[in-house]
Design a protein around this motif. Sequence first.
Motif, PDB file in Angstrom:
ATOM      1  N   ILE A   1       0.835  -1.206   0.000  1.00 60.06           N
ATOM      2  CA  ILE A   1       0.000   0.000   0.000  1.00 60.06           C
ATOM      3  C   ILE A   1       0.870   1.257   0.000  1.00 60.06           C
ATOM      4  O   ILE A   1       0.619   2.201  -0.756  1.00 60.06           O
ATOM      5  CB  ILE A   1      -0.951  -0.007   1.219  1.00 60.06           C
ATOM      6  N   ILE A   2       1.895   1.274   0.856  1.00 59.64           N
ATOM      7  CA  ILE A   2       2.789   2.444   0.923  1.00 59.64           C
ATOM      8  C   ILE A   2       3.443   2.692  -0.432  1.00 59.64           C
ATOM      9  O   ILE A   2       3.521   3.830  -0.914  1.00 59.64           O
ATOM     10  CB  ILE A   2       3.852   2.239   2.027  1.00 59.64           C
ATOM     11  N   SER A  24       9.637   5.040  -1.146  1.00 59.96           N
ATOM     12  CA  SER A  24       8.810   4.348  -0.148  1.00 59.96           C
ATOM     13  C   SER A  24       9.609   3.368   0.707  1.00 59.96           C
ATOM     14  O   SER A  24       9.140   2.936   1.763  1.00 59.96           O
ATOM     15  CB  SER A  24       7.671   3.593  -0.844  1.00 59.96           C
ATOM     16  N   LEU A  25      10.822   3.015   0.284  1.00 55.94           N
ATOM     17  CA  LEU A  25      11.584   1.963   0.967  1.00 55.94           C
ATOM     18  C   LEU A  25      11.916   2.319   2.410  1.00 55.94           C
ATOM     19  O   LEU A  25      11.760   1.499   3.318  1.00 55.94           O
ATOM     20  CB  LEU A  25      12.873   1.656   0.194  1.00 55.94           C
ATOM     21  N   THR A  34       1.926   6.390  12.283  1.00 56.38           N
ATOM     22  CA  THR A  34       2.614   7.587  12.772  1.00 56.38           C
ATOM     23  C   THR A  34       3.909   7.805  12.003  1.00 56.38           C
ATOM     24  O   THR A  34       4.255   8.943  11.649  1.00 56.38           O
ATOM     25  CB  THR A  34       2.907   7.444  14.279  1.00 56.38           C
ATOM     26  N   ILE A  35       4.631   6.722  11.729  1.00 48.35           N
ATOM     27  CA  ILE A  35       5.893   6.828  10.992  1.00 48.35           C
ATOM     28  C   ILE A  35       5.642   7.291   9.561  1.00 48.35           C
ATOM     29  O   ILE A  35       6.399   8.102   9.020  1.00 48.35           O
ATOM     30  CB  ILE A  35       6.644   5.480  11.025  1.00 48.35           C
ATOM     31  N   VAL A  36       4.572   6.776   8.934  1.00 50.88           N
ATOM     32  CA  VAL A  36       4.237   7.217   7.570  1.00 50.88           C
ATOM     33  C   VAL A  36       4.005   8.730   7.556  1.00 50.88           C
ATOM     34  O   VAL A  36       4.493   9.456   6.673  1.00 50.88           O
ATOM     35  CB  VAL A  36       2.989   6.463   7.044  1.00 50.88           C
ATOM     36  N   ARG A  55      -3.437   6.432   2.576  1.00 52.30           N
ATOM     37  CA  ARG A  55      -2.656   5.223   2.863  1.00 52.30           C
ATOM     38  C   ARG A  55      -2.764   4.833   4.336  1.00 52.30           C
ATOM     39  O   ARG A  55      -2.727   3.646   4.662  1.00 52.30           O
ATOM     40  CB  ARG A  55      -1.202   5.403   2.431  1.00 52.30           C
ATOM     41  N   SER A  56      -2.916   5.838   5.231  1.00 55.52           N
ATOM     42  CA  SER A  56      -3.088   5.524   6.655  1.00 55.52           C
ATOM     43  C   SER A  56      -4.371   4.727   6.871  1.00 55.52           C
ATOM     44  O   SER A  56      -4.395   3.734   7.607  1.00 55.52           O
ATOM     45  CB  SER A  56      -3.129   6.803   7.490  1.00 55.52           C
TER      46      SER A  56
END
Length: 753
Positions: A326-327, A353-354, A638-640, A675-676
């Motif tokens: 998804i990310i 995105s990695l 949260t990290i995203v 995405r979240s």
Amino acid sequence: MAKRSRIVAFLLIIILCASVLGGTTKNILNDIKLGLDLQGGFEVLYEVTPVDSSQKITKEVLNSTAKALDKRVNVLGVSEPIIQIEGNDRIRVQLAGVTDQNKAREILSTEANLSFRDVNNKKLMDGSDLKENGASQTFDENGNPSVSLKLKSAEKFKNVTQTVLNMAPNNLLVIWLDYEKGDSFETESAKAEPKYLSAPQVSKVINQDTVSITGSFTIQEAKNLADLLNAGALPVNLTEKYSTSVGAQFGDQALKDTILAGIIGVGLVFIFMMLYYRLPGIVAVITLTVYVYLNLLVLDLMNGVLTLPGIAALILGVGMAVDANIITYERIKDELRVGKTLKAAFQTGNKNSLSTILDANLTTILAAVVLFIYGTSSVKGFATLLIVSILVSFITAVYGSRLLLGLLVNSKLFNKKQTWFGVNRKDIKDINEGYDILTLPTKFDRIDFVKYKNTFFTISGVLIAAGIVVLFIFKLNLGIDFSSGSRVEILADKSLTTEELKSELKKVDIEADDITLSGDNQEIGAIRIKGDLSKDKIAELKTELKKTYGHEPNISTVSPTVGKELAKNAFYAVLIASIGIIIYVAIRFEIYMGLAAVLALLHDAFFIIVIFSITRLEVDITFIAAVLTIVGYSINDTIVTFDRIRENLVQKKRIKTAKEIKDIINISLRQTLARSINTVVTVVICVIALLIFGSDSIRNFSLALLIGLVGGAYSSIFIASQLWYVWKKKELKKKGVLITAKEKRKNSDIPQV
């Protein structure tokens, strides 16, 4: 021009994968060992204590005890037992698939100290006088089962019989098994069922090396005694501190229910991915199928044991593994929307995105490692499979998806078909308009997340205050894992009633502290009993309940010592995981983000605890596993968000006003909101499937996960970034200007002084 070779390569890889999976999956499934919670069996934790004051419990003593227990397990014919030494004075034994749990517990715990004594209880010979493997099941002169013993010395036995003969008329040779201080032949001989094995009369001196033990044995009892004597006496005393047993019917039902839940949950995730992301979604389904296969393969190669929480970890792992897809896919969609070509969007989306995927998964691994260190055996299985699943997801969801999607993209067949990648044509900008993904409009542009931060803080504050009051009034309904005691689960073929179960317990002189009924037809009964039951009482209860209901019940006991230890370990686990996440996020991002992330996580964990307090649901060790899983997983969102904030900060380079910080947060939240939501939705689908269709044994675990996931989505959007805003605004006020991008040093030929 389309490159057909890429399409052919794509199809060949699919055919190859399908062939390998189809040809080997059945064998792998047959090879995987099931834990006792899936096939029945029991687990016991023994505390090892000296037999006398002169003995010390050393590593050598523990090792010899473990070997003696292993020999006894072989007597039972149980395949692949797990016997582990824990700490300085404990041994854990797990026997999956054992058919007679009462017999297994008796054979394991009995010391098997054979002794020959006179009527005054004086020891004349013991088990050390037997030859190795000198015991065998035979028949006496009347055809009754007996046990024949081969002695090392006929001379010694001659002297023993002479001594006993001289004591006439009390010339009896009393044969004891596990004689204890205070035992007496005089007392036991008056009983209908004396504790000693037999007391034959010695009428003459016997000069031979063979002794026969007769009594009212069945053939199986005589054989078990012979096998036990051959296995040898234990060099120590063993005391049960914790035990749990699962009836085969319970295990079989749990396996069927949880597999059904997995099929439904994973199937719905597959449908969601294909409908929402279209062609990349199909690629995700292919790689996720390989992902499940590789998890099972690794578990088989590790010679691991698949437990009920382990299956739950595998199902959850699918929801978590899809996050990486998804990310990446959302990033590719963003690149397509700014007007880039499909190939450029694919390359840039994968590259950018990695780091987000890496950060999100490493925090989950951190929590899983802590869970493995501090968890009980079944929880360790959950943690192990969770770690394996995250590592495997890098192979499939990251590299596998990129390989397959890259073949499709580089075939050029889809260059003009951006809609096949989940992008609406009306949302695609012209590249000449100069948009990049950080300035790209979103459908959430009207939402001002930061503006209402005080409202969100107030709501959370009020709920926390109310939660503290609730906890103070109701406290937690602690299971036996933390409060000590015994738990009995009964499965019947008919509806049960509380009065009926109380009546059954009275038959064995047991009083229930609490009884709850569950199941579609109230056919499952769960009974809480204060105090841990003795092994004899457990055997009596098992026999009675199996006779009445036809199924082996589940019985778990936890001593107060182990209960306190589990509670302490649970506290340490949550604390260490939280500190670890703060340190990791602080290193990868900054300290304020780390603190904000962990406060949001503790916020989520607190509400799980409060809801369990209100609903009076039982809090056991799997509940802690759920809380730690949320601590590790919920930070993903949260990290995203923080990762996108960091990108926007770097682009800004310098910040001079609080409004600029506010704008960066709002823009970042809008850009990552889709995405979240999607990453949470996929895991929630799996958890709801576990909750509705899974085994009752992990229902509370699934509910705790669901509460945590919903709370995690809320806190990552409305709490974490707003907390960071408050602290960052204070830092800005103190410094005047915030430098958010490192300037590269310019090369110069001018000498530096």
